[in-house]
Motif scaffolding. Structure first.
Motif, mmCIF file in Angstrom:
data_model
loop_
_atom_site.group_PDB
_atom_site.id
_atom_site.type_symbol
_atom_site.label_atom_id
_atom_site.label_comp_id
_atom_site.label_asym_id
_atom_site.label_seq_id
_atom_site.Cartn_x
_atom_site.Cartn_y
_atom_site.Cartn_z
ATOM 1 N N THR A 1 0.818 -1.223 0.000
ATOM 2 C CA THR A 1 0.000 0.000 0.000
ATOM 3 C C THR A 1 0.851 1.272 0.000
ATOM 4 O O THR A 1 0.378 2.335 -0.372
ATOM 5 C CB THR A 1 -0.918 0.033 1.237
ATOM 6 N N ILE A 2 2.120 1.139 0.445
ATOM 7 C CA ILE A 2 3.029 2.287 0.472
ATOM 8 C C ILE A 2 4.403 1.839 -0.016
ATOM 9 O O ILE A 2 4.661 0.643 -0.151
ATOM 10 C CB ILE A 2 3.157 2.897 1.892
ATOM 11 N N ASN A 3 5.279 2.809 -0.288
ATOM 12 C CA ASN A 3 6.649 2.497 -0.702
ATOM 13 C C ASN A 3 7.586 3.557 -0.133
ATOM 14 O O ASN A 3 7.151 4.429 0.617
ATOM 15 C CB ASN A 3 6.755 2.416 -2.225
ATOM 16 N N ASN A 4 8.879 3.487 -0.496
ATOM 17 C CA ASN A 4 9.830 4.408 0.135
ATOM 18 C C ASN A 4 9.695 5.844 -0.348
ATOM 19 O O ASN A 4 10.381 6.727 0.152
ATOM 20 C CB ASN A 4 11.283 3.910 -0.026
ATOM 21 N N LYS A 5 8.814 6.064 -1.300
ATOM 22 C CA LYS A 5 8.562 7.434 -1.749
ATOM 23 C C LYS A 5 7.248 8.003 -1.173
ATOM 24 O O LYS A 5 6.896 9.150 -1.432
ATOM 25 C CB LYS A 5 8.494 7.484 -3.283
ATOM 26 N N SER A 6 6.529 7.188 -0.396
ATOM 27 C CA SER A 6 5.266 7.650 0.198
ATOM 28 C C SER A 6 5.525 8.798 1.163
ATOM 29 O O SER A 6 6.573 8.866 1.811
ATOM 30 C CB SER A 6 4.573 6.504 0.942
ATOM 31 N N THR A 7 4.566 9.702 1.277
ATOM 32 C CA THR A 7 4.709 10.838 2.191
ATOM 33 C C THR A 7 4.507 10.355 3.630
ATOM 34 O O THR A 7 3.898 9.297 3.866
ATOM 35 C CB THR A 7 3.673 11.924 1.890
ATOM 36 N N PRO A 8 4.982 11.105 4.601
ATOM 37 C CA PRO A 8 4.750 10.726 6.000
ATOM 38 C C PRO A 8 3.270 10.553 6.315
ATOM 39 O O PRO A 8 2.887 9.644 7.060
ATOM 40 C CB PRO A 8 5.353 11.895 6.780
ATOM 41 N N SER A 9 2.430 11.427 5.750
ATOM 42 C CA SER A 9 0.974 11.331 5.992
ATOM 43 C C SER A 9 0.415 10.034 5.431
ATOM 44 O O SER A 9 -0.409 9.362 6.074
ATOM 45 C CB SER A 9 0.249 12.527 5.372
ATOM 46 N N GLU A 10 0.828 9.660 4.215
ATOM 47 C CA GLU A 10 0.359 8.410 3.601
ATOM 48 C C GLU A 10 0.828 7.211 4.423
ATOM 49 O O GLU A 10 0.073 6.255 4.649
ATOM 50 C CB GLU A 10 0.888 8.304 2.175
ATOM 51 N N ARG A 11 2.043 7.280 4.887
ATOM 52 C CA ARG A 11 2.606 6.195 5.687
ATOM 53 C C ARG A 11 1.837 6.052 7.007
ATOM 54 O O ARG A 11 1.510 4.943 7.434
ATOM 55 C CB ARG A 11 4.085 6.514 5.947
ATOM 56 N N PHE A 12 1.562 7.205 7.640
ATOM 57 C CA PHE A 12 0.844 7.198 8.919
ATOM 58 C C PHE A 12 -0.574 6.666 8.740
ATOM 59 O O PHE A 12 -1.047 5.853 9.547
ATOM 60 C CB PHE A 12 0.813 8.608 9.500
ATOM 61 N N GLU A 13 -1.255 7.119 7.687
ATOM 62 C CA GLU A 13 -2.633 6.659 7.458
ATOM 63 C C GLU A 13 -2.688 5.157 7.228
ATOM 64 O O GLU A 13 -3.659 4.495 7.597
ATOM 65 C CB GLU A 13 -3.250 7.401 6.271
ATOM 66 N N ALA A 14 -1.622 4.600 6.625
ATOM 67 C CA ALA A 14 -1.590 3.161 6.348
ATOM 68 C C ALA A 14 -1.509 2.332 7.624
ATOM 69 O O ALA A 14 -2.032 1.216 7.690
ATOM 70 C CB ALA A 14 -0.419 2.841 5.425
ATOM 71 N N ILE A 15 -0.842 2.852 8.665
ATOM 72 C CA ILE A 15 -0.675 2.049 9.892
ATOM 73 C C ILE A 15 -1.529 2.550 11.051
ATOM 74 O O ILE A 15 -1.511 1.945 12.127
ATOM 75 C CB ILE A 15 0.809 2.002 10.313
ATOM 76 N N LYS A 16 -2.260 3.621 10.844
ATOM 77 C CA LYS A 16 -3.020 4.243 11.936
ATOM 78 C C LYS A 16 -3.989 3.268 12.597
ATOM 79 O O LYS A 16 -4.121 3.232 13.829
ATOM 80 C CB LYS A 16 -3.773 5.459 11.410
ATOM 81 N N LYS A 17 -4.659 2.440 11.791
ATOM 82 C CA LYS A 17 -5.657 1.514 12.356
ATOM 83 C C LYS A 17 -4.994 0.521 13.325
ATOM 84 O O LYS A 17 -5.568 0.148 14.343
ATOM 85 C CB LYS A 17 -6.379 0.768 11.236
ATOM 86 N N TYR A 18 -3.769 0.099 12.988
ATOM 87 C CA TYR A 18 -3.063 -0.833 13.861
ATOM 88 C C TYR A 18 -2.682 -0.164 15.179
ATOM 89 O O TYR A 18 -2.801 -0.753 16.257
ATOM 90 C CB TYR A 18 -1.801 -1.352 13.185
ATOM 91 N N LEU A 19 -2.190 1.071 15.066
ATOM 92 C CA LEU A 19 -1.811 1.796 16.278
ATOM 93 C C LEU A 19 -3.024 2.035 17.171
ATOM 94 O O LEU A 19 -2.940 1.925 18.395
ATOM 95 C CB LEU A 19 -1.157 3.131 15.919
ATOM 96 N N ASN A 20 -4.160 2.362 16.560
ATOM 97 C CA ASN A 20 -5.387 2.554 17.345
ATOM 98 C C ASN A 20 -5.788 1.282 18.071
ATOM 99 O O ASN A 20 -6.245 1.318 19.213
ATOM 100 C CB ASN A 20 -6.525 3.024 16.438
ATOM 101 N N SER A 21 -5.598 0.151 17.400
ATOM 102 C CA SER A 21 -5.955 -1.121 18.054
ATOM 103 C C SER A 21 -5.045 -1.370 19.250
ATOM 104 O O SER A 21 -5.500 -1.808 20.314
ATOM 105 C CB SER A 21 -5.865 -2.281 17.062
#
Length: 785
Positions: A548-568
């Motif tokens: 869903t992300i790669n090494n060119k993804s923005t910090p916001s895109e990266r955060f949104e990708a893992i946010k659900k896990y952190l919330n859990s």
């Protein structure tokens, strides 16, 4: 024309005190966190409604107390700090005002003013009860230049000309970007921005340097400002070392104390980066003072580097010996504050303060004049390499400056890791601001857990020399294909700092009870390692496993990708039972950081079963009681079989001489048996006999198998040799003896996982149990089910 009338001068001076007794009482009162008031008994009830508390009831009055407001406490703390710095002419209340113009309205209330024979310090204090971002301070500094000019005229008239004046804007719990236009405007007026970092640094100086703290303080406030216009002229020898000119001379300590400045690794000195020095050890400084006062001396040189930014050091040579490239002459040093950076010898220099020999001793000095900051740092590290160890925090912090432009990939990545942690702690708008120990600055979190967390996270690649570990490149934010190293380091640092701050920001904003908890599961050293490592693991999962992300993804895109896990994770940490929380918090010692990480991963896996990285799968297996029991049974049976077969065969081969044949092993076994008997006795188990044959190790058995690999008794053709009995192919073939018995070493490495049932945290993986099953089936075929 005079700005003030004599009556006004008298009124202003009347708001100051230099009475030692009064200052002592004021200091004691200001140090207290309460304000006190004695009132008639009949008035107590009214005061209680206003927030006062009863401290003690006396005969005729009641003594009340009330906590100081945060702004009052801050003003008092700053006042006390200047008292501790040695100032003995200060305002005694908060009603001190200083005129800056002829108009009666041109007056400004000053929170703290401190005066001595050389300096006048004017301090304005602003504070917040809790840490917060400051609103614009533009209005605070409007007209400041004009006010400062007026203050100077007033001070010249009140106290006489020639005093050095410094205006300080002091804040507590206010996050103001030091690079903001407003702060830069303040600095342009040659004023000083004093924040939480400055306060803590000065407190550390006072605690560690005692009376000598004043010299470092003056250097901090008046760096490069002339003490007077008379140059210090001293005889010196010029030499060359490492293509650098240096000078050797002797100088009185009282002069070097004012000229000298120590680049302590603290945020208060961030404008001087890179900085590298540790704070003094108080007990050592006290011992040095006593040593000097008792007539002791140090023959080794102080090493300094003269700053050439504003004032130049000049050398006038007079002669050169024909046998040497060195030459003698006069060294002319500007008499200015903090122009000599002390690279080595700060304990000796500051040890002379408050001694009987400050003015009538001279100390040897080796001075450079053109060292850049990195060269100073390298000298410091070289000198201290074999002396007192540099703290892990300071060493980790220095790696940024030492290795940022290194030719080696692995050291550049190390510098990048260090730089990310420093920026996380120093970003004024970030949730980790001032929370990570950087250099000499104390904080609630250590530097090392963050460094280890980043190292383990996969957010940065690993390298050895100039070669990347290919497995570590997958999922890394750093682009190893970008050969513009400096550009990529800056890009990935910015990206990772923003990304990690977003993750911690989620905790601060949406789970404040976790973020602010005294026993924080996130803002703790073990929690820091686990949380940063988890962020990296989740990033890897979304990058490599899900794409869903790669090494060119923005910090916001990266955060949104893992946010659900952190919330859990955070939502479950929020409702942990007291027992579960205590179980996690009680994990200490070797491997505790990793156990915290696995617990965090388990909580995420509980709500997102698809998130199951290999290391978590293996960890689950190591916690499986049935699997551990199976592995333990197999291991015990294998070891019993090895012992039985080895002893039977060695006795069959050598008969009654078998013990002599393995006598070197026997001696070791007898020693172990005696140690075991002693241990049992000391543990209250009495005196017990232990057979030496019970003390063989797996390596002892392996040595015997290896040495007598093909031996057999004479006239026993059907005898199964060690080669026949113990050759097992574990995937590398049976081409040699070494390959045939390689399994024994692996078996021995796994033995601790079942031999000591207390080592549950390590345990056996499913793959390791399968390995044991394979060995078992090969050497004990008759027991196969």
């Amino acid at each position: 024309m005079s700005l003030l009338k004599q009556i006004e001068i008298d009124q202003i001076k009347g708001k100051l005190t230099d009475d030692v007794s009064q200052l002592g009482k004021l200091y004691k009162a200001k140090k207290n966190e309460f304000i006190f008031l004695s009132v008639e008994h009949s008035l107590v009830e009214d005061y209680l409604k206003q927030g006062w508390e009863v401290e003690v009831e006396l005969k005729t009055k009641t003594r009340l107390k009330k906590p100081k407001s945060h702004h009052k406490q801050f003003e008092d703390d700053v006042w006390c700090q200047f008292y501790e710095l040695g100032y003995r002419f200060l305002n005694y209340d908060d009603q001190f005002t200083l005129p800056y113009g002829k108009d009666p309205e041109d007056k400004k209330q000053i929170d703290v003013i401190a005066i001595d024979k050389e300096t006048v310090i004017i301090i304005e204090c602003k504070s917040s009860e809790k840490p917060r971002a400051s609103s614009s301070v533009k209005t605070e500094f409007e007209g400041l230049e004009k006010r400062l000019d007026g203050f100077k005229k007033s001070i010249d008239q009140i106290f006489g000309k020639g005093l050095k004046i410094k205006y300080i804007y002091a804040t507590r719990n206010l996050r103001i970007d030091p690079e903001s236009i407003e702060i830069q405007r303040l600095i342009k007026t040659k004023s000083f921005y004093y924040n939480d970092n400055t306060y803590e640094y000065l407190n550390s100086l006072i605690k560690n340097y005692k009376g000598a703290s004043r010299y470092q303080f003056l250097g901090l406030m008046f760096k490069d400002q002339l003490i007077n216009t008379d140059k210090i002229e001293i005889p010196a020898v010029e030499g060359m070392m490492g293509n650098k000119s240096y000078y050797m001379f002797s100088l009185e300590p009282h002069l070097l104390l004012k000229l000298g400045f120590v680049l302590h690794r603290t945020r208060a000195n961030e404008a001087e980066m890179p900085t590298y020095q540790r704070l003094l050890v108080p007990s050592r400084l006290k011992g040095i003072r006593k040593f000097i006062n008792d007539g002791g001396y140090f023959p080794n040189s102080i090493i300094v580097n003269f700053s050439q930014k504003k004032h130049k050091v000049y050398f006038e040579p007079s002669s050169r010996s024909g046998d040497s490239k060195s030459r003698f002459g006069m060294l002319k040093i500007p008499n200015a504050y903090a122009i000599a950076y002390i690279i080595d010898g700060q304990h000796r220099v500051y040890g002379y303060s408050d001694t009987d020999f400050t003015k009538n001793n001279t100390i040897p000095v080796v001075a450079f004049t053109e060292l850049d900051s990195i060269e100073q740092l390298e000298i410091f590290m070289s000198i201290n390499e074999n002396q007192k160890a540099v703290s892990p925090s300071l060493r980790g912090t220095l790696e940024r400056d030492l290795y940022w432009e290194s030719d080696r990939t692995d050291t550049r990545i190390k510098a990048l890791r260090s730089s990310i942690i420093i920026e996380l702690s120093e970003a004024t708008n970030g949730p980790l601001y001032n929370k990570i120990e950087v250099g000499e600055d104390p904080a609630i979190l250590k530097f090392t857990p963050f460094s280890n967390g980043l190292l383990n996270s996969g957010l940065l690649p690993k390298a050895k020399g100039n070669k990347y570990d290919e497995n570590s490149v997958l999922g890394a934010v750093y682009d190893t294909n970008n050969h513009n190293h400096k550009q990529e380091m800056n890009r990935s640092r910015k990206s990772l700092v923003q990304f990690i701050n977003m993750c911690y920001g989620l905790v601060e904003e949406e789970y404040p009870e976790i973020f602010e908890s005294e026993k924080s599961l996130i803002l703790s050293n073990r929690g820091s390692y686990a949380f940063v490592s988890l962020i990296g693991s989740l990033n890897y999962w979304e990058t490599v496993k899900k794409g869903t992300i790669n090494n060119k993804s923005t910090p916001s895109e990266r955060f949104e990708a893992i946010k659900k896990y952190l919330n859990s994770l955070l939502s479950q940490l929020k409702v942990l039972s007291d027992e579960e929380e205590e179980t996690l918090l009680s994990k200490y010692g070797t491997g505790a950081d990793l156990r915290w990480l696995r617990n965090f991963q388990m909580l995420v896996n509980r709500e997102f079963p698809e998130y199951e990285p290999l290391e978590l799968v293996e960890w689950k297996e190591r916690q499986d009681k049935n699997l551990q029991s199976q592995g333990r049974q197999l291991g015990v049976e294998i070891e019993k079989h090895i012992k039985h077969e080895v002893l039977d065969k060695i006795q069959a081969i050598f008969g009654k001489n078998w013990e002599l044949e393995i006598n070197s092993i026997k001696r070791k076994c007898l020693e172990r048996a005696e140690e075991e008997k002693e241990k049992n006795y000391k543990e209250g188990l009495g005196s017990t006999d232990i057979e030496w044959t019970e003390m063989f190790t797996i390596n002892d058995y392996k040595s015997i198998i290896d040495k007598y690999w093909t031996r057999k008794p004479e006239e026993q053709e059907d005898f199964k040799t060690f080669q026949d009995e113990f050759s097992i192919d574990i995937g590398e073939g049976l081409g040699s003896k070494a390959k045939s018995i390689k399994w024994i070493s692996r078996f021995n490495s796994l033995r601790n996982s079942w031999a000591h049932e207390g080592t549950k945290e390590k345990g056996l993986s499913k793959e390791e149990v399968i390995f044991l099953e394979r060995i078992h089936n090969n050497i004990i075929p008759e027991l196969q089910s």
